[in-house]
Design a protein around this motif. Sequence first.
Motif, short mmCIF file in Angstrom:
data_model
loop_
_atom_site.label_atom_id
_atom_site.label_comp_id
_atom_site.label_asym_id
_atom_site.label_seq_id
_atom_site.Cartn_x
_atom_site.Cartn_y
_atom_site.Cartn_z
N TYR A 282 72.24 25.19 109.00
CA TYR A 282 72.38 23.76 108.82
C TYR A 282 71.84 22.93 109.89
O TYR A 282 71.95 21.93 109.78
CB TYR A 282 74.04 23.63 108.69
CG TYR A 282 74.59 24.40 107.67
CD1 TYR A 282 74.50 23.75 106.33
CD2 TYR A 282 74.98 25.66 107.73
CE1 TYR A 282 75.11 24.58 105.15
CE2 TYR A 282 75.42 26.46 106.61
CZ TYR A 282 75.52 25.98 105.24
OH TYR A 282 76.01 26.43 104.11
N ASP A 285 68.35 20.41 109.45
CA ASP A 285 68.68 19.05 108.25
C ASP A 285 69.51 17.97 109.26
O ASP A 285 69.39 17.00 108.99
CB ASP A 285 69.38 19.42 107.19
CG ASP A 285 68.16 20.01 105.97
OD1 ASP A 285 67.01 19.97 106.63
OD2 ASP A 285 68.58 20.45 104.95
N MET A 286 70.75 18.67 109.90
CA MET A 286 71.59 17.84 110.51
C MET A 286 70.86 17.12 111.67
O MET A 286 71.06 15.63 111.61
CB MET A 286 72.87 18.70 111.17
CG MET A 286 73.86 18.04 111.76
SD MET A 286 74.99 19.10 112.42
CE MET A 286 74.24 19.47 113.87
N LYS A 289 68.71 14.32 110.06
CA LYS A 289 69.44 13.23 109.58
C LYS A 289 70.00 12.26 110.93
O LYS A 289 69.92 11.24 110.84
CB LYS A 289 70.87 13.68 109.04
CG LYS A 289 71.86 12.75 108.17
CD LYS A 289 72.91 13.32 107.60
CE LYS A 289 74.49 12.88 108.14
NZ LYS A 289 74.57 11.58 107.23
N LEU A 290 70.46 13.02 111.87
CA LEU A 290 71.11 12.36 113.17
C LEU A 290 69.80 11.48 113.81
O LEU A 290 70.22 10.53 114.11
CB LEU A 290 71.50 13.33 114.19
CG LEU A 290 73.04 13.76 114.00
CD1 LEU A 290 73.23 14.98 115.07
CD2 LEU A 290 74.04 13.12 113.98
N THR A 332 76.06 21.66 118.98
CA THR A 332 75.41 21.93 117.85
C THR A 332 75.93 22.83 116.80
O THR A 332 75.87 22.49 115.69
CB THR A 332 73.96 22.24 118.24
OG1 THR A 332 73.78 21.69 119.72
CG2 THR A 332 72.69 21.76 117.18
N ALA A 336 77.31 21.62 113.06
CA ALA A 336 76.83 22.38 112.12
C ALA A 336 77.88 23.10 111.18
O ALA A 336 77.80 23.26 110.02
CB ALA A 336 75.60 23.29 112.49
N VAL A 339 79.47 20.86 109.13
CA VAL A 339 78.79 20.58 107.76
C VAL A 339 78.87 21.80 106.66
O VAL A 339 79.11 21.59 105.51
CB VAL A 339 76.86 20.59 108.05
CG1 VAL A 339 76.20 20.45 106.71
CG2 VAL A 339 76.82 19.53 109.05
N ALA A 369 80.94 13.66 114.81
CA ALA A 369 81.07 13.87 113.15
C ALA A 369 81.44 12.81 112.54
O ALA A 369 81.23 12.71 111.33
CB ALA A 369 82.16 15.23 113.33
N ILE A 374 79.22 13.03 109.38
CA ILE A 374 78.99 14.60 109.40
C ILE A 374 80.15 15.22 108.72
O ILE A 374 80.15 16.00 107.72
CB ILE A 374 78.68 15.24 110.61
CG1 ILE A 374 77.33 14.92 111.08
CG2 ILE A 374 78.91 17.03 110.52
CD1 ILE A 374 77.00 15.42 112.42
#
Length: 594
Positions: A282, A285-286, A289-290, A332, A336, A339, A369, A374
């Motif tokens: 995950y 992608d996370m 996006k951030l 991190t 994740a 997520v 988050a 998130i």
Amino acid sequence: MKDLINILENELRQAFRAAGYDESYAKVVVSNRPDLCEYQCNGAMAAAKQYHKAPIMIAKDVLAALSERENTSECSVFDKAEAVNPGFINLDAAPAFLASHLNGMAEDPRCGIPQAEKPKKIILDYGGPNVAKPLHVGHLRSAIIGECLKRLGRALGNEVIGDVHLGDWGLQMGLLITEMQERHPDLPYFDDAFEGEYPAEAPFTISELEEMYPAASARSKEDEEYRARALEATHSLQEGKRGYHALWKKIVEVSVADLKKNYEKLDVHFDLWKSESDAQPYIPDMVKKLKEEGYAHYDQGALIVDVAEESDTKEIPPCIILKSDGASLYSTTDLATIVERRKLFNPDELIYLTDKRQEMHFIQVFRTARKAGIAAPDTVMRHLGFGTMNGKDGKPFKTREGGVMRLEYLIRDINEEMEKKILENRNVREEDARETAEIVGLAALKYGDLSNQASKDYIFDVEKFTSFEGNTGPYILYTIVRIKSILERYGKEHPDAADGTILPAAGAAEKKLMLAMTGFGDVLTGAFAELMPHRICQFIYELANAFNSFYHETKILTEEDPAKQASWIALLKLVKRIMEEGIEILGFGAPEHM
Ligand code: ARG
């Protein structure tokens, strides 16, 4: 069912309203002057300001309304309700009402524990062991407190999912791989040309792993080149290098088998055995996006999210998402994992249990988050940071040789001491002493931990924890065993006795016991809301004391009035049930004899 104190409060609410005052002033609490009254309401003092009236006047108005209510209802709730200067309302529960409330608890399959109207789905992240490192005392608190909160949340009707969140992805894995290669360079995992199947049996045991990790860790601190190799191995593993991945899987497998065995001994059970590595897919992608949404930016090569807020009273450093070499970190992985958990479970709440030294980490993770969306907007995130378990010298608990104490040995020490005490007590046959010692030993250990407020440090004191006297696990079990033995004797003498009804208390000690019993549901609700298991211990301890006082002044088995005797037996059965439900939530059980 409703807690007694809520019923009392409801009466007061009605009276406040009938007398023309706002019912929010009707808060009822257990009296802090038990010599004067059982419960009290101090709302008249607070209301005085709003109504520009002397508190005692308000209290008298409320009591007039209350007595009107009481006169018209069938079962009077209060035995005494009086206004005392400057405006206290002192209350005693009516014995008949109290007895009928207890009969209600006895009939309730949940023993009076209120069930959540809107059950929540909660993920409880506890345990947090790391692969290939033996469980040590540092992991004990997380396991014990977490297991208790899981059981508590469930008892209150919520869905609680316990996740061990195994540490399986950090440098410790690279260290192990490097050390393994040093020792067994011929294993196929290290042969880049190898294309066959890797061995099905792990070519190492848990003892070897446990010996290897500290050796590797020590060497990496002195040997630059070795450390570089370990970092490289960690990186290659994370990139998915085939041989390393296969070896890593075996290491995890052997470790998990051993961890499960150890948690089993503690009667600690996880629903999920997920780990840091599960969250890795995950991350890309996370991170994307951030970056795209502008939450993260680069600072000196590292990717960070600013999380400081204007109202902060101390400095909250940014949350680091990627190091300058592009590697991910603990934060991190935790982000994740949020997520992942959202996708798989969509929880209402996330609760994390770790040492309180990780407090800042969780502030940063939660804020990131929240800020970056998130976590779902209405997901509650809480961290319970617990204090250190210290030795008698006030320093973190160590072995006599100064090493890290393995959990296994700690349990063994407690059980040995327990067995000695049980044999001295002579209530248990010698051949049963060991088994009993294991049951009571677990109680001594868990209760010793849980009875201390989680956020505080505490001293691990085998002598004190295993004592049969004072606020200890063995004392609680001893009380339960005492009740069991009275019930057993009564059962033998009255084999056909039907269940009795609890009658209004005849004496002061009996009433005190009854009042103590009614607090069960309220205590559990409060303990869960505040994540404070020590409140349950305090409740059970006070209940045990109230029972023992009653027991010492009451001849239960020789009582001649059968209705009275049957009432006491029914009372004892309920005390036993409450105590057993209570210790089940704390995470241990009681033996038959001790
Ligand atoms: N493995 C970590 C440690 O030993 C604890 C993990 C706690 N859980 C979490 N989601 N960070 O410190």
